[in-house]
Design a protein around this motif. Structure first.
Motif, PDB file in Angstrom:
ATOM      1  N   THR A  24       0.779  -1.688   0.204  1.00 28.43           N
ATOM      2  CA  THR A  24      -0.395  -0.207   0.144  1.00 28.43           C
ATOM      3  C   THR A  24       0.703   1.013  -0.680  1.00 28.43           C
ATOM      4  N   PHE A  25      -0.160   2.299  -0.671  1.00 29.57           N
ATOM      5  CA  PHE A  25       1.571   3.398  -0.794  1.00 29.57           C
ATOM      6  C   PHE A  25       0.182   4.627  -0.769  1.00 29.57           C
ATOM      7  N   PRO A  26      -0.390   5.336   0.527  1.00 31.58           N
ATOM      8  CA  PRO A  26      -1.098   6.123   1.267  1.00 31.58           C
ATOM      9  C   PRO A  26      -0.872   7.207  -0.225  1.00 31.58           C
ATOM     10  N   GLY A  27      -0.421   7.978  -1.043  1.00 34.84           N
ATOM     11  CA  GLY A  27      -0.377   8.371  -1.800  1.00 34.84           C
ATOM     12  C   GLY A  27       0.669   9.901  -1.376  1.00 34.84           C
ATOM     13  N   GLU A  28       0.365  10.996  -1.969  1.00 36.69           N
ATOM     14  CA  GLU A  28       1.513  12.332  -2.249  1.00 36.69           C
ATOM     15  C   GLU A  28       0.224  13.112  -1.727  1.00 36.69           C
ATOM     16  N   PRO A  29       0.722  13.589  -0.233  1.00 36.50           N
ATOM     17  CA  PRO A  29      -0.033  14.837   0.380  1.00 36.50           C
ATOM     18  C   PRO A  29       0.595  15.867  -0.323  1.00 36.50           C
ATOM     19  N   ASN A  30      -0.176  17.232  -0.223  1.00 34.67           N
ATOM     20  CA  ASN A  30       0.123  18.073  -0.856  1.00 34.67           C
ATOM     21  C   ASN A  30      -1.254  19.463  -0.089  1.00 34.67           C
ATOM     22  N   PRO A  31      -1.182  20.714  -0.186  1.00 34.05           N
ATOM     23  CA  PRO A  31      -1.990  21.485   0.043  1.00 34.05           C
ATOM     24  C   PRO A  31      -2.917  21.857  -1.106  1.00 34.05           C
ATOM     25  N   ALA A  32      -2.157  21.338  -2.332  1.00 32.46           N
ATOM     26  CA  ALA A  32      -3.646  21.206  -3.163  1.00 32.46           C
ATOM     27  C   ALA A  32      -4.049  19.286  -4.130  1.00 32.46           C
ATOM     28  N   ALA A  33      -3.573  19.266  -3.455  1.00 34.58           N
ATOM     29  CA  ALA A  33      -4.190  17.781  -3.831  1.00 34.58           C
ATOM     30  C   ALA A  33      -5.792  17.033  -4.926  1.00 34.58           C
ATOM     31  N   ARG A  34      -6.453  17.499  -4.422  1.00 39.48           N
ATOM     32  CA  ARG A  34      -7.433  17.445  -4.186  1.00 39.48           C
ATOM     33  C   ARG A  34      -8.330  18.693  -5.315  1.00 39.48           C
ATOM     34  N   GLN A  35      -7.643  19.663  -5.228  1.00 36.21           N
ATOM     35  CA  GLN A  35      -7.869  20.861  -6.553  1.00 36.21           C
ATOM     36  C   GLN A  35      -7.098  20.245  -7.818  1.00 36.21           C
ATOM     37  N   ILE A  36      -5.606  19.306  -7.719  1.00 33.06           N
ATOM     38  CA  ILE A  36      -4.742  19.103  -8.735  1.00 33.06           C
ATOM     39  C   ILE A  36      -5.931  17.920  -9.796  1.00 33.06           C
ATOM     40  N   MET A  37      -6.761  17.214  -8.861  1.00 35.71           N
ATOM     41  CA  MET A  37      -7.324  16.006  -8.862  1.00 35.71           C
ATOM     42  C   MET A  37      -8.385  16.498 -10.004  1.00 35.71           C
ATOM     43  N   SER A  38      -9.428  17.279  -9.427  1.00 40.47           N
ATOM     44  CA  SER A  38     -10.308  17.446 -10.893  1.00 40.47           C
ATOM     45  C   SER A  38      -9.767  17.949 -11.590  1.00 40.47           C
ATOM     46  N   LEU A  39      -8.640  19.155 -12.060  1.00 43.14           N
ATOM     47  CA  LEU A  39      -8.414  19.060 -13.439  1.00 43.14           C
ATOM     48  C   LEU A  39      -7.503  18.275 -13.973  1.00 43.14           C
ATOM     49  N   LEU A  40      -6.645  17.041 -13.125  1.00 46.05           N
ATOM     50  CA  LEU A  40      -7.015  16.201 -14.105  1.00 46.05           C
ATOM     51  C   LEU A  40      -7.455  15.116 -14.528  1.00 46.05           C
ATOM     52  N   THR A  41      -8.753  15.209 -13.629  1.00 46.58           N
ATOM     53  CA  THR A  41      -9.521  14.601 -14.200  1.00 46.58           C
ATOM     54  C   THR A  41     -10.589  14.893 -15.403  1.00 46.58           C
ATOM     55  N   ILE A  42     -10.637  15.946 -15.930  1.00 47.02           N
ATOM     56  CA  ILE A  42     -10.883  16.442 -16.369  1.00 47.02           C
ATOM     57  C   ILE A  42     -10.407  15.992 -18.068  1.00 47.02           C
ATOM     58  N   GLU A  43      -9.138  16.042 -18.254  1.00 41.56           N
ATOM     59  CA  GLU A  43      -8.099  16.544 -19.360  1.00 41.56           C
ATOM     60  C   GLU A  43      -8.319  13.953 -19.483  1.00 41.56           C
ATOM     61  N   ILE A  44      -8.089  13.722 -18.870  1.00 42.98           N
ATOM     62  CA  ILE A  44      -8.671  12.192 -18.886  1.00 42.98           C
ATOM     63  C   ILE A  44      -9.696  12.109 -20.107  1.00 42.98           C
ATOM     64  N   GLN A  45     -10.536  12.428 -19.215  1.00 45.50           N
ATOM     65  CA  GLN A  45     -12.308  12.520 -19.578  1.00 45.50           C
ATOM     66  C   GLN A  45     -11.778  12.855 -21.666  1.00 45.50           C
ATOM     67  N   ALA A  46     -11.286  13.992 -21.769  1.00 45.62           N
ATOM     68  CA  ALA A  46     -10.447  14.847 -22.971  1.00 45.62           C
ATOM     69  C   ALA A  46     -10.196  13.176 -23.364  1.00 45.62           C
ATOM     70  N   VAL A  47      -9.109  12.505 -23.416  1.00 45.20           N
ATOM     71  CA  VAL A  47      -8.168  11.403 -23.651  1.00 45.20           C
ATOM     72  C   VAL A  47      -9.381  10.339 -23.803  1.00 45.20           C
ATOM     73  N   LEU A  48     -10.003   9.591 -23.087  1.00 43.85           N
ATOM     74  CA  LEU A  48     -10.766   8.597 -22.910  1.00 43.85           C
ATOM     75  C   LEU A  48     -12.251   9.023 -24.313  1.00 43.85           C
ATOM     76  N   THR A  49     -12.542  10.455 -24.353  1.00 41.32           N
ATOM     77  CA  THR A  49     -13.775  10.635 -25.385  1.00 41.32           C
ATOM     78  C   THR A  49     -12.990  10.850 -27.080  1.00 41.32           C
ATOM     79  N   GLY A  50     -11.607  10.871 -26.950  1.00 46.40           N
ATOM     80  CA  GLY A  50     -10.393  11.479 -28.122  1.00 46.40           C
ATOM     81  C   GLY A  50     -10.971  11.939 -28.233  1.00 46.40           C
ATOM     82  N   LYS A  51     -10.961  13.214 -28.093  1.00 46.65           N
ATOM     83  CA  LYS A  51     -10.774  14.751 -27.575  1.00 46.65           C
ATOM     84  C   LYS A  51      -9.257  15.303 -27.598  1.00 46.65           C
ATOM     85  N   LYS A  52      -8.613  14.416 -26.960  1.00 41.58           N
ATOM     86  CA  LYS A  52      -7.010  15.228 -26.778  1.00 41.58           C
ATOM     87  C   LYS A  52      -5.680  13.650 -26.597  1.00 41.58           C
TER      88      LYS A  52
END
Lengths: 310, 418
Positions: B371-399
């Motif tokens: 097990t790995f507990p993740g990487e602590p960072n004050p902006a961890a949650r905010q960065i997740m929400s930015l990256l998730t959108i880009e992953i959706q863009a890849v899956l839907t063929g936009k990027k």
């Protein structure tokens, strides 16, 4: 026997106003009235007006989670106007509004017209159509998400019978807003339907009967009598449904999370993320204030176009 | 006029006075010097009745041992927990103590909302699992007292694998890629995944990134590194499976769950970040004999996601000493063992072992070492929400994957600079 051509509320039948006693009658009535509305007024001021004033103040600061802040004047608004996410969420919200408002108004008006014709068990049918309105939007969104499911949803199963699909209603940026608008319209049309039904019942029967005697068709009676008479009510319905469309959030949060790729990311979703994901409360408040002005401007335009004589 | 006003005002005044007097009376009744400690707890115990019983016992036992403290356990839903906490902390309100997980803590530390709790654990710090205290530590200070440790690993539907002619459950990326066409031919999908913007990447993309040998953040936490070669490998792996139809299309909107999801309905062969609760639910749907728990997936490395859950202390608490007494109470073996039995999670202390009898839960034990507990960072949650959108863009063929990762990295780096 019905007396054709005489309005039931004609001046001849209206009760005479009762004269007020005493020299200070109107003033006294105003005081008593004020005492009675005072609790509601206090609640309104405390929980509606003051938070709104607070939001205006917050929008002029850089208030963050720590509670530390400084006055930044209109910086948040300047940043907002340059933010591509704001532009994107505004386009999404406007597109959604253009689908949702006509859909809801037509659905409400159509159902109200049908209900007006119903004589048997009208109350029952009115209740049935109003039922979705009192259902939780979260619950409705979850159920509609199942209906739209690309893999084994009810809608795709039905379309499959005629060899159409499967269609990824919520996964495609072409269909996602329409799909959510249908869900919201199903959920909310009952309220507008009741208002329109009340408006329809207030249309004087004498006008319709006179038109019938003159040989007007059903469409002509609707077009030249019912619709003009309904205009004040329609204006009210248009305004509340437009405001409701601009405030869309819950259905998008539950059904798509704003996706795919922000295709259903509304202004309120943007506000929510700015405030509660990025903890940028000042910026989130600026979005809220901007939303208020957008809705205000659109309502004024609607008033000019639809409710100009009222 | 006066009489009318009097008629209205007199009863109102009487009501207000009565309310004020009754509240004063209440104060006299509870005139002891008890200090209150409020805990915000979440449904870590899935069964409502078991949860109520456990926390009621904690209240009773703690108050029996600490007569001057009134413990109030408030059970909250998982949903929107950060929103509620952020609002409370911003107003210097909220609970005295709250359950937090590693990637939630840094943002509240940055804003000065949390009190260090290292002193509570000082005496027993060597008795905790290796990742338990470090997972709740930010910049050298401990901000959470561990009360449980989760572990996630692979979960397989043996019926689906057998129907596709696969005898050995796929345990590596290569084996998954090899199994996908066979599963598709048999009418199944291979991997459960959630690409919903509201789903956490800790249970979706990040384990793949870590398995590829990558990291979310650079060592100094001031920039991101997920757009480097391992990130590209992880996203390309995901995209390949998506394009082959090996991941359900509903992944764009569905969260990580078993009930009413393609995996729960027996349409998908495996999940890669399942919890013991997921395994128990799956066993109910598929049958226990058809449910298999494996080791965490292996890409370039074998890594699974697992975290300590810890009690953090609100820096604005008026009863810090009493709150820390409660943390000390909660981190003792009897409380941890009872919590472990109720949750199915592991105890974070090595001297508070619980005998696991459930065969499925038992299989999660060996995964703990990966097990790995993740990487602590004050902006961890905010960065997740930015990256998730880009992953959706890849899956839907936009990027393309690299373009999407670079775009997300650019936004993330700007956020980290603020």
């Amino acid at each position: 026997m019905t007396q054709v051509g005489v309005d039931r509320d004609s001046p001849a039948r209206r009760p005479r106003p009762v004269p007020l006693r005493g020299r200070h009658g109107p003033r006294r009535r105003a005081w008593v009235g004020l005492v009675f509305v005072a609790p509601m007024l206090a609640l309104f001021l405390a929980f509606r007006f003051l938070p709104a004033v607070g939001a205006v103040w917050l929008s002029l600061t850089d208030y963050r989670l720590s509670g530390r802040w400084k006055f930044v004047a209109f910086d948040n608004y300047a940043r907002l106007l340059q933010d591509s996410l704001f532009h994107q969420s505004l386009v999404v919200t406007l597109t959604y509004t253009l689908i949702f408002v006509p859909l809801t108004v037509l659905l409400s008006l159509g159902t109200a017209l049908l209900l007006q014709q119903v004589v048997w068990q009208r109350g029952f049918f009115r209740g049935v159509f109003f039922l979705p309105y009192v259902t939780s939007i979260v619950l409705a969104a979850v159920i509609w998400k199942w209906i739209y499911d690309a893999q084994d949803g009810l809608l795709n199963a039905v379309l499959g019978l005629v060899s159409i699909g499967p269609i990824d209603f919520l996964g495609s940026d072409h269909s996602v807003l329409a799909s959510i608008a249908v869900t919201s319209a199903w959920k909310g049309f009952g309220y507008s339907m009741l208002i329109l039904l009340a408006g329809l019942q207030a249309v004087p029967r004498s006008y319709l009967e006179a038109a019938m005697i003159d040989g007007a068709s059903a469409w002509q009676r609707f077009r030249y009598i019912v619709l003009p008479q309904l205009r004040p009510v329609l204006f009210f319905v248009l305004v509340i449904e437009t405001i409701s469309a601009f405030q869309v959030f819950d259905a998008m949060y539950v059904m798509t999370g704003g996706g795919p790729v922000r295709a259903s990311y509304s202004l309120v979703y943007f506000l929510y993320d700015s405030g509660f994901k990025f903890f940028d409360f000042g910026y989130a408040s600026a979005i809220g204030i901007m939303l208020f002005f957008i809705v205000l401007i659109i309502s004024l335009i609607q008033r000019r176009l639809v409710g100009r004589d009222d | 006029m006066k009489s009318t006003v009097r008629r209205v005002v007199a009863p109102l005044t009487a009501l207000v006075l009565a309310a004020a007097l009754s509240s004063c009376g209440g104060g006299d009744d509870t005139g002891s010097e008890k200090k209150s400690v409020t805990l915000w707890m979440y449904p870590v115990i899935a069964d409502q009745a078991a949860s109520d019983a456990y926390w009621k016992k904690v209240e009773t036992d703690f108050e029996a041992a600490n007569a001057t403290i009134d413990l109030k356990v408030e059970l909250q839903p998982w949903d929107k927990r950060d929103e509620k906490l952020a609002t409370a902390f911003a107003g210097k309100k909220g609970p005295d103590t709250v359950l937090l997980i590693p990637d939630q803590i840094p943002q509240y530390v940055k804003n000065g909302s949390l009190e260090p709790v290292g002193d509570v654990l000082e005496a027993d710090k060597d008795k905790f699992l290796p990742n338990a205290i470090p997972g709740l530590t930010v910049e050298g200070k401990v901000y959470g007292a561990p009360i449980y440790h989760t572990v996630t690993t692979t979960l397989y539907n043996k019926t689906v694998l057998t129907k596709a002619g696969i005898s050995k459950p796929p345990a590596t990326w290569d084996e998954i890629k090899a199994a996908a066409p066979k599963l598709k031919a048999a009418g199944f999908q291979t991997l459960d995944y959630s690409a919903s913007p509201e789903a956490t990447l800790n249970l979706n993309f990040y384990p793949l990134l870590w398995q590829a040998g990558g990291k979310v953040f650079a060592e100094d936490g001031k920039s991101v590194t997920f757009n480097q070669a391992p990130g590209l490998d992880a996203l390309t792996f995901l995209k390949t499976l998506w394009d082959e139809g090996a991941i359900p299309k509903s992944a764009l909107t569905n969260g990580n769950a078993i009930d009413n999801q393609p995996i729960g309905k027996g349409q998908v062969a495996m999940a890669f970040t399942a919890t013991p609760a997921n395994a128990a639910l799956a066993a109910k749907s598929w049958g226990e004999a058809n449910t298999e728990v494996g080791a965490p997936l292996t890409g370039a490395k074998q890594v699974g996601y697992g975290i300590p859950g810890g009690l953090s202390v609100n820096a604005a608490s008026e009863n810090l000493d009493e709150t820390k007494k409660f943390l000390s109470f909660m981190t003792q073996p009897p409380q941890l063992q009872a919590l472990s039995k109720a949750t199915g999670y592991f105890t974070p202390r090595t001297d508070a072992k619980v005998e696991v009898t459930d065969p499925l839960t038992l299989k999660f034990g060996p995964a703990l070492q990966y097990t790995f507990p993740g990487e602590p960072n004050p902006a961890a949650r905010q960065i997740m929400s930015l990256l998730t959108i880009e992953i959706q863009a890849v899956l839907t063929g936009k990027k393309a994957p690299q373009q999407a990762l670079d775009d997300a990295a650019k936004q993330a780096d700007e956020l980290l600079k603020r």
